[in-house]
Design a protein around this motif. Sequence first.
Motif, PDB file in Angstrom:
ATOM      1  N   SER A 185       0.829  -1.203   0.000  1.00 47.21           N
ATOM      2  CA  SER A 185       0.000   0.000   0.000  1.00 47.21           C
ATOM      3  C   SER A 185       0.862   1.251   0.000  1.00 47.21           C
ATOM      4  CB  SER A 185      -0.930   0.006   1.215  1.00 47.21           C
ATOM      5  OG  SER A 185      -1.895  -1.018   1.121  1.00 47.21           O
ATOM      6  N   THR A 187       3.610   1.688  -1.536  1.00 45.53           N
ATOM      7  CA  THR A 187       4.316   1.846  -2.808  1.00 45.53           C
ATOM      8  C   THR A 187       3.426   2.379  -3.916  1.00 45.53           C
ATOM      9  OG1 THR A 187       3.825  -0.356  -3.714  1.00 45.53           O
ATOM     10  CG2 THR A 187       5.694  -0.184  -2.179  1.00 45.53           C
ATOM     11  N   GLY A 188       2.142   2.497  -3.674  1.00 45.52           N
ATOM     12  CA  GLY A 188       1.213   2.889  -4.724  1.00 45.52           C
ATOM     13  C   GLY A 188       0.698   1.730  -5.540  1.00 45.52           C
ATOM     14  N   GLN A 195      -2.444   4.587  -1.195  1.00 48.03           N
ATOM     15  CA  GLN A 195      -1.115   4.964  -0.737  1.00 48.03           C
ATOM     16  C   GLN A 195      -1.190   6.157   0.218  1.00 48.03           C
ATOM     17  OE1 GLN A 195       1.569   6.134  -3.840  1.00 48.03           O
ATOM     18  NE2 GLN A 195       3.326   6.295  -2.487  1.00 48.03           N
TER      19      GLN A 195
END
Length: 246
Positions: A185, A187-188, A195
């Motif tokens: 989450s 890290t995008g 994120q």
Amino acid sequence: MLFFRRKNNDTHPPADLLAFMSTDIHSHLVPGVDDGVQDVATSLHFIEQLQGMGIRKIITTPHIMMDRYPNSTDTLTTPYQQVQEQLLQRSSPLPFHFAAEYYLDEQFVPLLQKPLLTISGNKVLVEISFMSAPMQLAQWLFDIQAAGYQPVLAHPERYAYYHSDIQQYEQLKKQGCLLQLNLLSLTGYYGKHIQQAAEKMVAAGLPDLIGTDLHHDKHLRAITGIAANSKLRKVLDHYPFGNATL
């Protein structure tokens, strides 16, 4: 503030990449029982990769969702043992156990009449609907605790209906629920809004635990990609996740 920017990463991840976590308490590595790994060979490969990145213990958590993955100790034991036997043959020192990720709905309540699969002690990993907050959630959390367990809510940052008010996460903790953040989450991987929610939770000191939620090779590649992000690695190394105590 976004911790992650996508970069090409062709290098082998460092051996201490996941050392901050020590114990991975959320993954889907029992083969052929849910939407995680589908065979023993893949399970072994993922376990070895996690170990190579610094994981020292794995408590894998297959789904128990009665209308889709009606698992139980009986359905999980044989495929788990197949993996465990291969680990023993390879003289792997990594402790590998299984618990479960329980989906909270009306079909979960009868399961409280029997022992639940716990990630450690009395801690039970649970998840809820991604679509809308269950009206009965407070009651279910109470029932879990009344049965002698402590609920650990999986990936709360992925429930979009909580994003507008961070106090809702604080309320869950007041109701006796621990919060487990998904590593990816931050890290995008699941999208910008997730994120941002994860970052706000970390900034507020809300997550208690963290997990890979590893299902497949795409997840594994994304995890190794964290090696290229020194800013995120610094955040992870300094946040007081409680995994090492489990």
